[in-house]
Structures are given as C-alpha cells and as structure tokens.
Design a protein around this motif. Structure first.
Motif, PDB file in Angstrom:
ATOM      1  N   HIS A  89      26.885   0.920  30.730  1.00 47.65           N
ATOM      2  CA  HIS A  89      27.387   2.293  30.785  1.00 47.65           C
ATOM      3  C   HIS A  89      26.617   3.126  31.800  1.00 47.65           C
ATOM      4  CE1 HIS A  89      29.704   1.606  27.009  1.00 47.65           C
ATOM      5  NE2 HIS A  89      30.492   2.483  27.582  1.00 47.65           N
ATOM      6  N   ARG A  90      25.316   2.910  31.902  1.00 47.22           N
ATOM      7  CA  ARG A  90      24.539   3.643  32.911  1.00 47.22           C
ATOM      8  C   ARG A  90      25.023   3.288  34.311  1.00 47.22           C
ATOM      9  NH1 ARG A  90      20.137   2.450  29.464  1.00 47.22           N
ATOM     10  NH2 ARG A  90      19.497   0.707  30.801  1.00 47.22           N
ATOM     11  N   TYR A  91      25.243   2.010  34.538  1.00 50.21           N
ATOM     12  CA  TYR A  91      25.722   1.556  35.847  1.00 50.21           C
ATOM     13  C   TYR A  91      27.104   2.131  36.151  1.00 50.21           C
ATOM     14  CZ  TYR A  91      27.579  -1.772  39.311  1.00 50.21           C
ATOM     15  OH  TYR A  91      28.161  -2.347  40.402  1.00 50.21           O
ATOM     16  N   LEU A  92      27.999   2.074  35.169  1.00 49.37           N
ATOM     17  CA  LEU A  92      29.346   2.604  35.347  1.00 49.37           C
ATOM     18  C   LEU A  92      29.306   4.086  35.699  1.00 49.37           C
ATOM     19  CD1 LEU A  92      32.336   1.538  34.948  1.00 49.37           C
ATOM     20  CD2 LEU A  92      32.263   2.685  32.737  1.00 49.37           C
ATOM     21  N   ASN A  93      28.430   4.827  35.040  1.00 51.09           N
ATOM     22  CA  ASN A  93      28.332   6.266  35.292  1.00 51.09           C
ATOM     23  C   ASN A  93      27.693   6.569  36.636  1.00 51.09           C
ATOM     24  OD1 ASN A  93      29.057   8.354  32.907  1.00 51.09           O
ATOM     25  ND2 ASN A  93      28.601   6.337  32.046  1.00 51.09           N
ATOM     26  N   VAL A  94      26.771   5.733  37.087  1.00 44.65           N
ATOM     27  CA  VAL A  94      26.189   5.931  38.420  1.00 44.65           C
ATOM     28  C   VAL A  94      27.270   5.757  39.489  1.00 44.65           C
ATOM     29  CG1 VAL A  94      24.639   4.939  40.146  1.00 44.65           C
ATOM     30  CG2 VAL A  94      23.815   5.339  37.831  1.00 44.65           C
ATOM     31  N   VAL A  95      28.030   4.650  39.401  1.00 43.47           N
ATOM     32  CA  VAL A  95      29.087   4.408  40.377  1.00 43.47           C
ATOM     33  C   VAL A  95      30.157   5.492  40.285  1.00 43.47           C
ATOM     34  CG1 VAL A  95      30.913   2.813  41.091  1.00 43.47           C
ATOM     35  CG2 VAL A  95      28.688   1.916  40.383  1.00 43.47           C
ATOM     36  N   GLU A 142      35.394  -8.648  40.916  1.00 44.68           N
ATOM     37  CA  GLU A 142      34.602  -9.545  41.749  1.00 44.68           C
ATOM     38  C   GLU A 142      33.384  -8.854  42.350  1.00 44.68           C
ATOM     39  OE1 GLU A 142      35.140 -12.702  42.194  1.00 44.68           O
ATOM     40  OE2 GLU A 142      37.137 -12.931  41.317  1.00 44.68           O
ATOM     41  N   ASN A 143      33.482  -7.533  42.561  1.00 42.31           N
ATOM     42  CA  ASN A 143      32.382  -6.823  43.218  1.00 42.31           C
ATOM     43  C   ASN A 143      32.460  -5.335  42.888  1.00 42.31           C
ATOM     44  OD1 ASN A 143      34.234  -5.551  45.244  1.00 42.31           O
ATOM     45  ND2 ASN A 143      34.447  -7.684  45.938  1.00 42.31           N
ATOM     46  N   GLU A 144      31.453  -4.597  43.334  1.00 46.25           N
ATOM     47  CA  GLU A 144      31.378  -3.163  43.028  1.00 46.25           C
ATOM     48  C   GLU A 144      32.462  -2.376  43.744  1.00 46.25           C
ATOM     49  OE1 GLU A 144      27.373  -1.346  42.693  1.00 46.25           O
ATOM     50  OE2 GLU A 144      28.156   0.159  44.112  1.00 46.25           O
ATOM     51  N   GLY A 145      32.928  -2.891  44.884  1.00 45.89           N
ATOM     52  CA  GLY A 145      33.998  -2.204  45.596  1.00 45.89           C
ATOM     53  C   GLY A 145      35.269  -2.138  44.770  1.00 45.89           C
ATOM     54  N   GLU A 146      35.583  -3.227  44.057  1.00 42.56           N
ATOM     55  CA  GLU A 146      36.763  -3.221  43.187  1.00 42.56           C
ATOM     56  C   GLU A 146      36.581  -2.240  42.036  1.00 42.56           C
ATOM     57  OE1 GLU A 146      38.139  -7.855  43.980  1.00 42.56           O
ATOM     58  OE2 GLU A 146      37.702  -7.183  41.949  1.00 42.56           O
ATOM     59  N   LEU A 147      35.380  -2.187  41.482  1.00 42.10           N
ATOM     60  CA  LEU A 147      35.094  -1.208  40.430  1.00 42.10           C
ATOM     61  C   LEU A 147      35.264   0.202  40.970  1.00 42.10           C
ATOM     62  CD1 LEU A 147      33.984  -0.376  37.634  1.00 42.10           C
ATOM     63  CD2 LEU A 147      31.680  -0.592  38.608  1.00 42.10           C
ATOM     64  N   ALA A 252      38.636  -3.608  49.207  1.00 41.66           N
ATOM     65  CA  ALA A 252      38.307  -4.054  47.850  1.00 41.66           C
ATOM     66  C   ALA A 252      39.333  -3.526  46.859  1.00 41.66           C
ATOM     67  CB  ALA A 252      36.904  -3.589  47.463  1.00 41.66           C
ATOM     68  N   TYR A 253      39.851  -2.331  47.105  1.00 39.40           N
ATOM     69  CA  TYR A 253      40.880  -1.766  46.224  1.00 39.40           C
ATOM     70  C   TYR A 253      42.181  -2.548  46.366  1.00 39.40           C
ATOM     71  CZ  TYR A 253      43.686   1.811  43.847  1.00 39.40           C
ATOM     72  OH  TYR A 253      44.520   2.473  42.986  1.00 39.40           O
ATOM     73  N   GLN A 254      42.479  -2.963  47.582  1.00 41.82           N
ATOM     74  CA  GLN A 254      43.657  -3.803  47.787  1.00 41.82           C
ATOM     75  C   GLN A 254      43.541  -5.095  46.975  1.00 41.82           C
ATOM     76  OE1 GLN A 254      46.256  -2.996  49.728  1.00 41.82           O
ATOM     77  NE2 GLN A 254      45.645  -2.147  51.696  1.00 41.82           N
ATOM     78  N   ALA A 255      42.351  -5.671  46.965  1.00 45.75           N
ATOM     79  CA  ALA A 255      42.133  -6.912  46.215  1.00 45.75           C
ATOM     80  C   ALA A 255      42.292  -6.679  44.717  1.00 45.75           C
ATOM     81  CB  ALA A 255      40.744  -7.464  46.517  1.00 45.75           C
ATOM     82  N   LEU A 256      41.854  -5.519  44.252  1.00 47.29           N
ATOM     83  CA  LEU A 256      42.000  -5.189  42.832  1.00 47.29           C
ATOM     84  C   LEU A 256      43.472  -5.078  42.454  1.00 47.29           C
ATOM     85  CD1 LEU A 256      40.772  -4.134  40.083  1.00 47.29           C
ATOM     86  CD2 LEU A 256      41.164  -1.853  41.015  1.00 47.29           C
ATOM     87  N   PRO A 306      27.663  -6.530  45.449  1.00 37.49           N
ATOM     88  CA  PRO A 306      27.814  -7.260  44.188  1.00 37.49           C
ATOM     89  C   PRO A 306      27.657  -6.331  42.997  1.00 37.49           C
ATOM     90  CG  PRO A 306      25.679  -7.716  45.183  1.00 37.49           C
ATOM     91  CD  PRO A 306      26.473  -6.957  46.201  1.00 37.49           C
ATOM     92  N   LEU A 307      28.178  -6.754  41.868  1.00 44.88           N
ATOM     93  CA  LEU A 307      28.081  -5.982  40.645  1.00 44.88           C
ATOM     94  C   LEU A 307      26.655  -6.037  40.087  1.00 44.88           C
ATOM     95  CD1 LEU A 307      31.397  -7.290  39.109  1.00 44.88           C
ATOM     96  CD2 LEU A 307      30.974  -4.897  39.747  1.00 44.88           C
ATOM     97  N   SER A 308      26.330  -5.039  39.301  1.00 43.13           N
ATOM     98  CA  SER A 308      25.014  -4.995  38.653  1.00 43.13           C
ATOM     99  C   SER A 308      24.866  -6.129  37.640  1.00 43.13           C
ATOM    100  CB  SER A 308      24.857  -3.648  37.934  1.00 43.13           C
ATOM    101  OG  SER A 308      23.809  -3.688  36.987  1.00 43.13           O
TER     102      SER A 308
END
Length: 328
Positions: A89-95, A142-147, A252-256, A306-308
C-alpha cells in the motif's frame, strides 16, 4: 487522519447505502389552494432543481467519495490489510500520489488501496481521490509503467469529474421527484435538498448520512452502466499526459490495455481495446513537436521500471516476474 465524512460513514456503516425512503409526502411541500396553483409552484421549484447539478463543495465530494469507497471495498472482498501488505500500500500510494501531483487536482487527499478480489481484472475510482485496484489486476502487471497507466486512468476519471456528473444527475432527478410528490423521503432529507435547491446547489451530507446513503446508492446504479466511449477516450488522453509528466513510457499503458477484455458488464459501453490503443498512439503523436520531442516534456528518461519487491504480497511470494530485488 479520518475526515468528517469518514466519521459519519463509520457511524452509519454500510446500512446507509440501503437507506429507505419513508415518512414524508413531498406533495405537502407545495403551496396553493388549488391544483393549478400547486402545479405552477411545483413547476417553478422543479426548475430550480437544476442548481443541484453544480459542482459540489469539496466537503460534499469527500462525503460522496467515502460512501462509494465503502461500496467498492464491500464488493471487492475487503482491502488487503495484513501486515505484509503495508509495504504494498505504501508503494501504491507513492506511485499514485506522484501521478496525482501532475494532475489538475493535486491538492485532493488522494488515497490508493488494493481490493482482495482475485476474480476481476479491474480498477475503479471515486470522487475525492479514492482509487482502488484489484489483486487480480496487480497480479497481471509486468512493470511499474503498467501500474502507472492504470492509476493515471483512474486519476483522470476523478479530475474530469465523471462520477460527479452522474451524482449531479441523481440529485436533480431526486429533487424533481420530491417536488412533484412522486417520492417520499424523510423530512430532514427533503429539507436538505430544498436548501441546496434554493441555495448554491451544494448539500451538507455530513449531517444527513441517510440522504448520503440514498444518493450514493442511486449514483452507483448510474455508474454501473459504465462510462461513455468519449469519457473513456478522454481519461486515456489525460492518463498519457500524466504518465509523460511523471516520466513513464506510455507504451506500458498500451501493453496493459492489451490484457483487458472487450465488452460485457460495466465495460459494455467502452471502446474496444484496439480502438483505445490506436487513440492513445495518435494522442502521443499529437503531443510531439516536429523534431520528435514532447511539448513541455523531456523524452529522455521515459521509463517502465520494475515493480517494487512489495508486489510479492499479491503473488503469494511465489513469483518475482517484473519485480525488483531488494538491495541491501
């Protein structure tokens, strides 16, 4: 820190979302000694109901958003709240907050959470800056860009006030039904609606949790029909701009989007994913200057990191796909 709206919701609980309409015949509000007089008065008052379609106050928006957030959490099997999920949740809120800081409404108290839903590949937003993603969606990243892409899209729905437009339509319709005596609401609720209709269009929902529950339920009914095609395209365009501002590669959004499914349920009105991908590609191209650089943005450093390691929580620790290793 708990907002006033959340305090009210905590007291009322989810029962607010199923509040009954009882105890008052709105026809009694009209004045006049004859039918024509009453009808004329009702018509005049009904026209004033359109004031309720004005943007709500921030306080009202937070109250509505909190009510809708409770609905999402209930429907999404609750939040992931184990101790091991804190880092996630901390990571999600930072991004998320980094993206929201680039938006048109950076001062909202943005809140990002993970629903423990393993069946729906989905994300949703509520007024006031509440953003939720499902565990299943996170498992597919797959990565933080998709998130960043999915969070930016939901942030865009909030800043564009798509749910607030549906809420405004709900308030106007409810006010009109009350004015013509076609709905029976509690006297305090009618008083609050009348105050908004005769004032600046805003409602004090913190003091009327029952009315908040009723209006939230009606708004949810509209929201479950899904956003329009143009609203989805609009949110996609803003999402791309937020990603660029925060330094993420829009590809990355296109990939999502390639992982989503077309049609059905709340997505029935959405554009097909290929349409959305083409639209995004065209929008990215339109933002470029002739030399290939982005207006007001640097293309150097666009990334999809990459993801956390915190993502191990959604994958049960069994997979490290696209997850950065902890550096000690």
């Amino acid at each position: 820190m708990m907002r006033t709206g959340w305090k009210v919701l905590a007291l009322v609980g989810l029962g607010a979302l199923s509040a009954s309409c009882k105890g008052f015949n709105a026809a009694g509000l009209t004045k006049g000694d004859n039918i024509l007089g009453k009808l004329s008065t009702a018509n005049t008052e009904a026209k004033q109901c359109t004031k309720l379609h004005a943007d709500p106050s921030v306080k009202e928006e937070y109250a509505l958003g909190g009510a809708l957030a409770i609905h999402y959490v209930q429907r999404g099997h609750g939040l992931m709240l184990d101790g091991a999920d804190d880092a996630l949740h901390r990571y999600l809120n930072v991004v998320g907050k980094n993206l929201a800081a680039q938006s048109a409404r950076p001062t909202l108290e943005w809140t990002f959470g993970v629903l423990d839903d393993t069946s729906q590949f989905n994300a949703m937003s509520a007024p006031g800056g509440y953003i939720f993603v499902t565990r299943k969606l996170l498992q597919g990243l797959e990565n933080e860009g998709e998130l960043a892409g999915v969070l930016a899209h939901e942030i865009a729905h909030v800043t564009l006030k798509h749910a607030i437009r549906q809420y405004g339509a709900t308030k106007v319709k409810t006010c009109e039904l009350v004015t013509y005596g076609e709905a029976m609401l509690a006297p305090a609720w009618v008083k609050a609606l009348s105050a908004g209709r005769n004032g600046d269009g805003t409602l004090d929902l913190d003091n009327e949790p029952g009315l908040l529950g009723y209006l939230s339920e009606k708004t949810i009914e509209l929201m479950e029909k899904g956003n329009s095609r143009e609203q989805e395209f609009e949110a996609d365009r803003i999402a791309v701009e937020l990603m660029l501002s925060a330094g993420y590669d829009p590809q990355a959004y296109q990939a999502l989007l390639a992982k989503t499914e077309d049609g059905g349920g709340t997505f029935a009105n959405h554009p097909k994913k290929k349409e959305r991908q083409d639209h995004i590609r065209a929008h990215v191209q339109s933002l470029k200057q002739p030399d290939g650089d982005f207006n007001g943005l640097a293309t150097t450093g666009l990334r999809s990191p990459p993801l956390s390691p915190a993502f191990a929580a959604v994958r049960g620790g069994s997979s490290t796909r696209g997850v950065a290793k902890d550096r000690k």
